[in-house]
Each structure stands twice: as C-alpha cells, then as structure tokens.
Design a protein around this motif. Structure first.
Motif, PDB file in Angstrom:
ATOM      1  N   SER A  37       0.831  -1.208   0.000  1.00 27.39           N
ATOM      2  CA  SER A  37       0.000   0.000   0.000  1.00 27.39           C
ATOM      3  C   SER A  37       0.863   1.255   0.000  1.00 27.39           C
ATOM      4  CB  SER A  37      -0.955   0.002   1.184  1.00 27.39           C
ATOM      5  OG  SER A  37      -0.260   0.036   2.396  1.00 27.39           O
ATOM      6  N   GLN A  38       2.050   1.171   0.593  1.00 25.85           N
ATOM      7  CA  GLN A  38       2.963   2.321   0.590  1.00 25.85           C
ATOM      8  C   GLN A  38       3.461   2.580  -0.837  1.00 25.85           C
ATOM      9  OE1 GLN A  38       6.443   1.805   3.045  1.00 25.85           O
ATOM     10  NE2 GLN A  38       6.448   3.966   3.617  1.00 25.85           N
ATOM     11  N   SER A  97       0.683   4.174  -2.843  1.00 26.45           N
ATOM     12  CA  SER A  97       0.512   5.582  -2.450  1.00 26.45           C
ATOM     13  C   SER A  97       1.564   6.450  -3.130  1.00 26.45           C
ATOM     14  CB  SER A  97       0.624   5.733  -0.937  1.00 26.45           C
ATOM     15  OG  SER A  97      -0.421   5.053  -0.301  1.00 26.45           O
TER      16      SER A  97
END
Length: 175
Positions: free
Chosen positions: A145-146, A149
């Motif tokens: 998810s990082q 992002s």
C-alpha cells in the motif's frame, strides 16, 4: 427488628434505587399498579412478589416470561437471606437485611461475573498495539500500500506540473 429489609437495584439504568420492605406483601412488575415498579422490558407486568416470612421475605415468581433467580439459581419460590443477589429478568438487585434477621448466617454472592484472576496471566488480551477496527492485516500489505501511495502521488505531481506547463505556454504564447 432493628431495620427493615430493603432491595437495592444494581443494574445500570436503575442503579441505586432502593425499596424498603415494611409491609407483609409486595407485588413487583413493570407497571405502576405494582408496589415495586421497575420499568424494564425484561420484567413482566406482574413478575412476582415478596411475602414476609418471620424476619425475612420469600420471593415468589408469578410465572414470569424471563424468570427470577436468586444467587444465579432459577427459582419459583425462595426464602431470602442477607446479601442475596436477586435477578428479575435482566435486572439485578441486592437483598439487604440486618445480620441478626437471618441468624447471622452469611451467604455468598454468586453473579454472572467472574472476577477471579487466572494465575497464568493477568489479561486475556496479549497485545493491544495491533488492534484495528478494520481487521487483521497481512505482513506484506503495508509495503504494498505504501508503494501504491507513492505511485499515485507521483502521478498527481506529474499531472499538476504538466498543467502548470500548459498554462504557462498559453500565457506566454500570446505575447
């Protein structure tokens, strides 16, 4: 008798409400016509009665929908002793009378709550730093998810820079 027996409600909504027992018979229910009125949906309109017997009272269940219990035991009729825990429906009460009224006999209070601590551990919750209202995450999820992002932020920055460049070219092209 030095003092009159009394019933004190322990349950949250009516906590602390006390009824002193001085008459020979008290009816209990959730309507105003009862001697002891406890407005709670788990108490029947005529749940039961307290009947004087010597220096104490007998609790009689009137075939109520949710039943009556004394010290966590279902009852139809039960002579009360000092410190008995009474449950009418979901409402829990304490029967309190002078120690001399029941011959100094002590009773143990048994409720549905177990307050003893297991020697093996002081808590059943081991770790609170990973508690989430969204459920448990997998170990690789945070890195994934990082990365997503960063990609989204990078694309947004490129779009903003491209729009600024386009606006600048329009403004300076007219001169």
């Amino acid at each position: 008798m030095a003092g009159s027996p009394k019933i004190t409600i322990l349950s949250a909504q009516h906590r602390g409400k006390t009824f002193e027992l001085t008459k020979d018979v008290y009816t209990v229910g959730r309507i105003e016509e009862r001697d002891i009125c406890i407005v709670d949906p788990t108490i029947s309109t005529y749940h039961g009665s307290f009947v004087k017997s010597g220096n104490t009272y007998i609790l009689k269940d009137n075939n109520s929908t949710n039943g009556s219990r004394v010290n966590n035991e279902p009852i139809v009729e039960k002579e009360l002793k000092n410190s008995d825990i009474i449950q009418l429906g979901d409402v829990e009460m304490l029967y309190d009378c002078d120690e001399g009224d029941n011959g100094g006999e002590k009773t143990s209070n048994i409720t549905g709550i177990n307050l003893t601590v297991s020697p093996a551990s002081s808590s059943s919750v081991r770790k609170l730093d990973s508690v989430s209202p969204y459920g448990e995450r997998k170990k690789g999820d945070s890195k994934k998810s990082q990365k997503i992002s960063f990609i989204i932020i990078g694309l947004l920055v490129l779009i903003v820079v491209g729009l600024l460049g386009y606006l600048a070219s329009i403004m300076f092209a007219g001169k």
